[in-house]
Design an enzyme around this catalytic site. Structure first.
Site, short mmCIF file in Angstrom:
data_model
loop_
_atom_site.label_atom_id
_atom_site.label_comp_id
_atom_site.label_asym_id
_atom_site.label_seq_id
_atom_site.Cartn_x
_atom_site.Cartn_y
_atom_site.Cartn_z
CD1 TRP A 107 -1.96 -2.23 2.00
CD2 TRP A 107 -2.90 -1.45 0.13
NE1 TRP A 107 -2.92 -3.13 1.60
CE2 TRP A 107 -3.50 -2.68 0.47
CE3 TRP A 107 -3.31 -0.78 -1.01
CZ2 TRP A 107 -4.53 -3.25 -0.31
CZ3 TRP A 107 -4.33 -1.33 -1.79
CH2 TRP A 107 -4.92 -2.55 -1.43
CG ASP A 174 -2.83 4.01 4.44
OD1 ASP A 174 -3.83 3.80 5.14
OD2 ASP A 174 -2.53 3.29 3.45
CE LYS A 198 -7.65 -3.35 4.97
NZ LYS A 198 -7.15 -2.49 3.91
C1 LIG Z 1 -6.60 -2.07 2.76
C2 LIG Z 1 -5.60 -0.99 2.74
C3 LIG Z 1 -5.61 0.02 1.76
C4 LIG Z 1 -6.54 0.01 0.58
O1 LIG Z 1 -7.77 0.47 0.88
P1 LIG Z 1 -8.92 0.57 -0.23
O2 LIG Z 1 -10.04 1.05 0.62
O3 LIG Z 1 -9.10 -0.78 -0.83
O4 LIG Z 1 -8.49 1.57 -1.24
C5 LIG Z 1 -4.68 1.03 1.87
N1 LIG Z 1 -3.77 1.05 2.86
C6 LIG Z 1 -3.72 0.10 3.79
C7 LIG Z 1 -2.69 0.17 4.88
C8 LIG Z 1 -4.64 -0.95 3.76
O5 LIG Z 1 -4.59 -1.91 4.70
#
Ligand SMILES: *Cc1c(COP(=O)(O)O)cnc(C)c1O
Length: 362
Positions: A107, A174, A198
């Site tokens: 990511w 993020d 999550k």
């Molecule tokens: C799952 C995840 C994403 C992607 O998220 P989307 O909602 O599918 O765009 C980005 N960063 C991290 C750390 C993730 O675990």
């Protein structure tokens, strides 16, 4: 009518993932009849009073749970954290300026790519040399970068930043896969963002928590749909927000509050992680795939010493009602995601299976 309840599964899915059972029940009820209104949550206007109250509650819960300073704003947008990867440079990189990134996984790599579309992007730290199995330390963040971006928890590889880097420039993070899993000092961040699916709720909403004072200084003309400052000023109602995802996220955050808040949740998560990692370390049939000091309490990645025994192990955990522990294809082996809502009983069920397997194949 009654809503059917589901059979008990130990759900280790990496995302979308387990949410509290009581949240599922409240969410199901609101689809049938939202707060006794005779209407479903799915058929009311986002500008109706009842939904405005949901939005306001969801926003204030994010700030309350994370202890955010007053001036910070919260918006919920569609597009996933992946849209966030692009919104970050658009909103924080000056025209002709540059950004700094730590690349600690899939990511993070994608975030780097999006920043490169917008302007000069420096990767100041990376763990790509070892297939992202550790968190880089002892690197410098250039003081002339417009911001520094990192990924607090690397969902696929199973590493987590235990200490956040000290930065001379605004920090953007993020936190998709560990938001609300531990206390953070919000003031240290210009922006925290993450996909809901999550720890916060169902897929469909992305949360952005930011200091509006640190926005609007790039000299770039933005489409209003990409403009975080605009979304903040419009209270997350510039366009139709992901109504149901925001509602279920609100319910999940209320549950977190009932659980004692983020510090209490952190302790629960630590107990779950200890139980599983102790088994990985104790049993010679299993090996953790990441540097021990960087292990994520959210996503534990491990492999079997003898990969030929995978089918035997798979049969055992499936029989025990465990779901979703196959590893991501880029790591192989197994990944047990232990998000906030996963009960410790589910971790015990997995550890029991591992012990049983170790006895059989010792
Ligand atoms: C799952 C995840 C994403 C992607 O998220 P989307 O909602 O599918 O765009 C980005 N960063 C991290 C750390 C993730 O675990």
């Amino acid at each position: 009518m009654t809503v059917a309840t589901k059979k008990q599964v130990h759900n280790y899915s990496a995302g979308p993932c387990i949410l509290p059972q009581e949240v599922f029940e409240q969410a199901a009820q609101a689809v049938l009849d939202f707060e006794g209104s005779g209407l479903s949550i799915l058929e009311i206007s986002h500008r109706s009073k009842p939904f405005e109250a949901v939005m306001a509650k969801a926003q204030s819960l994010v700030k309350e749970l994370l202890g955010a300073p007053d001036q910070y704003q919260v918006v919920f947008l569609g597009g996933g954290a992946s849209l966030g990867f692009y919104m970050v440079p658009m909103n924080y990189m000056r025209v002709g300026g540059k950004s700094a990134y730590a690349n600690t996984g899939e990511w993070a790599s994608r975030a780097v790519k999006e920043s490169k579309l917008v302007g000069e992007t420096t990767v100041v730290a990376s763990s790509e040399d070892k297939n992202f199995n550790y968190i880089p330390k002892g690197f410098e963040i250039p003081a002339d970068a417009d911001y520094f971006h990192f990924t607090s928890n690397n969902t696929i590889f199973g590493t987590q930043w235990k200490q956040f880097p000290k930065s001379p420039v605004p920090v953007v993070c993020d936190m998709s896969s560990d938001i609300f899993s531990r206390p953070v000092q919000v003031n240290d961040f210009a922006l925290i963002y993450g996909g809901a699916q999550k720890n916060m709720g169902p897929a469909g909403a992305t949360v952005y928590l930011f200091d509006p004072e640190r926005l609007g200084h790039t000299g770039r003309k933005l489409s209003p749909i990409l403009d975080l400052k605009n979304h903040g000023a419009k209270e997350s109602m510039y366009n139709t927000p992901p109504v149901y995802a925001v509602y279920v996220s609100m319910l999940t955050m209320e549950w977190m509050k009932r659980m004692g808040g983020v510090s209490a949740i952190e302790q629960r998560n630590a107990a779950k992680a200890k139980l599983l990692y102790d088994a990985i370390d104790r049993l010679p049939q299993f090996n953790g795939t990441t540097a021990v000091e960087d292990r994520s309490p959210m996503n534990a990645t491990f492999v079997l010493n003898d990969a030929a025994l995978e089918p035997a192990f798979d049969t055992l955990w499936k029989e025990a009602g465990i779901s979703g522990i196959r590893g991501h294809r880029s790591v192989g082996g197994y990944r047990a995601s232990m998000y906030n809502a996963l009960p410790i009983e589910s971790v015990q069920a997995l550890v029991d299976v591992m012990d049983h397997f170790a006895r059989k194949h010792g």
